[in-house]
Design an enzyme around this catalytic site. Structure first.
Site, short mmCIF file in Angstrom:
data_model
loop_
_atom_site.label_atom_id
_atom_site.label_comp_id
_atom_site.label_asym_id
_atom_site.label_seq_id
_atom_site.Cartn_x
_atom_site.Cartn_y
_atom_site.Cartn_z
N HIS A 191 -44.36 -5.29 26.20
CA HIS A 191 -45.08 -5.79 27.38
C HIS A 191 -44.19 -5.73 28.61
O HIS A 191 -43.72 -6.75 29.13
CB HIS A 191 -45.57 -7.22 27.13
CG HIS A 191 -46.71 -7.28 26.15
ND1 HIS A 191 -46.54 -7.67 24.83
CD2 HIS A 191 -48.03 -6.98 26.30
CE1 HIS A 191 -47.71 -7.63 24.22
NE2 HIS A 191 -48.64 -7.22 25.08
N HIS A 195 -45.56 -0.21 29.90
CA HIS A 195 -46.89 -0.43 29.30
C HIS A 195 -47.94 -0.51 30.40
O HIS A 195 -49.04 0.06 30.27
CB HIS A 195 -46.88 -1.71 28.47
CG HIS A 195 -48.25 -2.18 28.08
ND1 HIS A 195 -49.10 -1.45 27.27
CD2 HIS A 195 -48.93 -3.32 28.42
CE1 HIS A 195 -50.24 -2.12 27.12
NE2 HIS A 195 -50.16 -3.25 27.80
N HIS A 231 -52.04 -6.10 34.90
CA HIS A 231 -52.73 -6.80 33.83
C HIS A 231 -51.80 -7.58 32.88
O HIS A 231 -52.24 -8.49 32.19
CB HIS A 231 -53.61 -5.83 33.02
CG HIS A 231 -52.86 -5.12 31.93
ND1 HIS A 231 -52.04 -4.03 32.18
CD2 HIS A 231 -52.78 -5.36 30.59
CE1 HIS A 231 -51.51 -3.62 31.04
NE2 HIS A 231 -51.93 -4.41 30.06
N GLN A 397 -50.71 -1.26 11.41
CA GLN A 397 -51.37 -0.38 12.36
C GLN A 397 -52.77 -0.01 11.89
O GLN A 397 -53.71 0.06 12.69
CB GLN A 397 -50.52 0.87 12.60
CG GLN A 397 -49.15 0.56 13.19
CD GLN A 397 -49.23 -0.38 14.39
OE1 GLN A 397 -49.81 -0.04 15.42
NE2 GLN A 397 -48.66 -1.57 14.26
#
Length: 449
Positions: A191, A195, A231, A397
């Protein structure tokens, strides 16, 4: 050591054909979706006035704000009641003028080019295919010395003529994106500003789809690009549940609801509007234009809260773009952009395998650190599966794709006519699936390296 094919393990991997998608996700159907499905079935069996009444009811139930009041009985006759409604309930008053679609806006601006920025040859080469899905944002991160967000940001903003829409200079917009970039945490493995750059590039790519551009108005397209850039602003590398369990001030401030998402967008506007920073990209917008831009950006950032994933997915699934009124077109535009930014935010599993794998290792590394910290502090463990000593990364994943990514991408890419992205996601899923039996905890030692 080869893992046994137990019933529990086999259940992790579902039939991934898109034809079976509806039946796979039936267990997470929203109640309002079930009601709309029942009404649709009934409407197909009746004619005349009853059929039209059912269609009208479905339109009301499909509205963007289902529980927002629509109070018409007194608004024309009672001036005081009308003012209460406008001042305390309606809050902002959207203009009714027709808004240009992205297609219309770019047709009018074709041939308009701003002044080119000076960038190094390496950065210029890295930015060359930024409008392609195969774009390697991690390479740009390397050659730009971790300034991928500002570099790809200014190129994307230039292509979409963001300065023209906002009425600001290139220099002001550049100062703004540099300020935003500086408030991401470089120490986070996932983050971070790269990203954000990745999500911004994906957002731009989605907006380039002709079917998306036809139904998205120009101001919402710009809001989506700006929302993508901010964001995850000031993300601490720890999730909402961690903030609640540690009683962080942000959790207290936002009452445990969409804590980080509220913080990201609130801080973005605080930084933008502070008087001494000279980065207010909205300063030349009218009051009405600013309110609309702010409303759209807030909505899109809040839509990235994964805990509300199925709510936004259901809303998008029930949207109709055929023969809709002007007001509904504006609502549809925002609904599409909510979904678009959401898909951009979780797009890593649909990227080329090399990028998919590297991004997965980055977020898993961040989760490993959160789990370690939770155990050291005696806190509830948010995601037990992300223990470095036991985690099977490929299984995690596959689980994320099964739970969140598959249906979102199948639904959105069908609308956007970008089916190759879902194909790539399924190809990556199969690669992860094949890796599960060979994965051991020793692989978790140096994932990033």
């Amino acid at each position: 050591m080869k893992r046994s094919n137990t019933t529990g393990e086999a259940a992790i991997f579902r039939d991934v054909s898109l034809k079976s998608l509806k039946s796979q996700t039936g267990g997470i159907e929203a109640p309002i979706s079930e009601v709309l499905t029942m009404l649709r079935d009934v409407s197909s069996r009746v004619d005349g006035e009853p059929a039209q009444t059912i269609k009208d009811a479905m339109k009301v139930l499909s509205s963007h704000e289902l529980y927002a009041p629509s109070i018409n009985r007194f608004r024309d006759a009672d001036r005081i009641a009308t003012q209460y409604y406008d001042g305390l309930i309606r809050l902002h008053h959207p203009a009714r003028q027709r808004k240009r679609s992205v297609v219309d806006a770019h047709r009018e601006k074709r041939g308009s080019h701003g002044e080119r920025r000076r960038v190094s040859a390496d950065v210029k080469n890295a930015l060359e295919n930024d409008n392609c899905w195969k774009f390697d944002i991690l390479h740009l991160e390397k050659v730009s010395d971790h300034h991928a967000l500002s570099q790809v940001g200014m190129k994307v903003f230039e292509r979409w003529k963001v300065c023209d829409v906002l009425g600001c200079s290139d220099d002001l917009l550049n100062r703004w994106i540099l300020s935003i970039e500086a408030h991401y945490h470089a120490g986070n493995t996932y983050h971070n500003a790269t990203h954000a750059a990745d999500v911004l590039q994906a957002t731009s790519f989605f907006l380039d789809s002709s079917n998306v551009a036809t139904h998205v108005n120009e101001s919402h397209a710009v809001a989506a690009l700006l929302a993508a850039a901010v964001h995850d602003l000031d993300h601490p590398g720890r999730g909402n549940a961690y903030l609640i369990n540690t009683r962080q001030s942000l959790a207290i401030l936002y009452n445990d609801n969409s804590i980080l998402e509220n913080h990201h967008i609130a801080l973005a506007f605080q930084l933008t509007l502070q008087h001494n920073a000279n980065v207010n990209i909205f300063s030349n917008l009218s009051r009405e234009e600013f309110i609309q831009m702010r409303h759209a950006m807030v909505e899109m950032v809040l839509a990235t809260d994964i805990s509300r994933h199925f709510e936004y997915l259901a809303k998008f699934n029930k949207m109709s773009v055929i023969d809709v009124a002007e007001e509904q077109r504006d609502t549809n535009s925002l609904t599409i952009c909510d979904m678009l930014v959401k898909c951009a935010d979780i797009s890593n599993p649909a990227r080329e395998w090399g990028l998919c794998q590297r991004w997965a290792h980055r977020i898993v590394e961040e989760y490993f650190e959160q789990t370690r910290e939770e155990k050291e502090k005696g806190l509830p463990v948010t995601m037990e599966v992300f223990d470095r000593n036991t985690c099977n990364v490929p299984i995690t994943q596959c689980g994320f794709i099964d739970m969140f990514a598959r249906e979102a991408f199948a639904t959105f890419t069908e609308f956007a006519k970008l089916g190759e992205l879902s194909d790539q996601l399924e190809s990556n899923y199969e690669k992860w699936k094949l890796m599960t039996s060979q994965w051991t905890p020793s692989h978790n030692t140096n994932l990033i390296l």
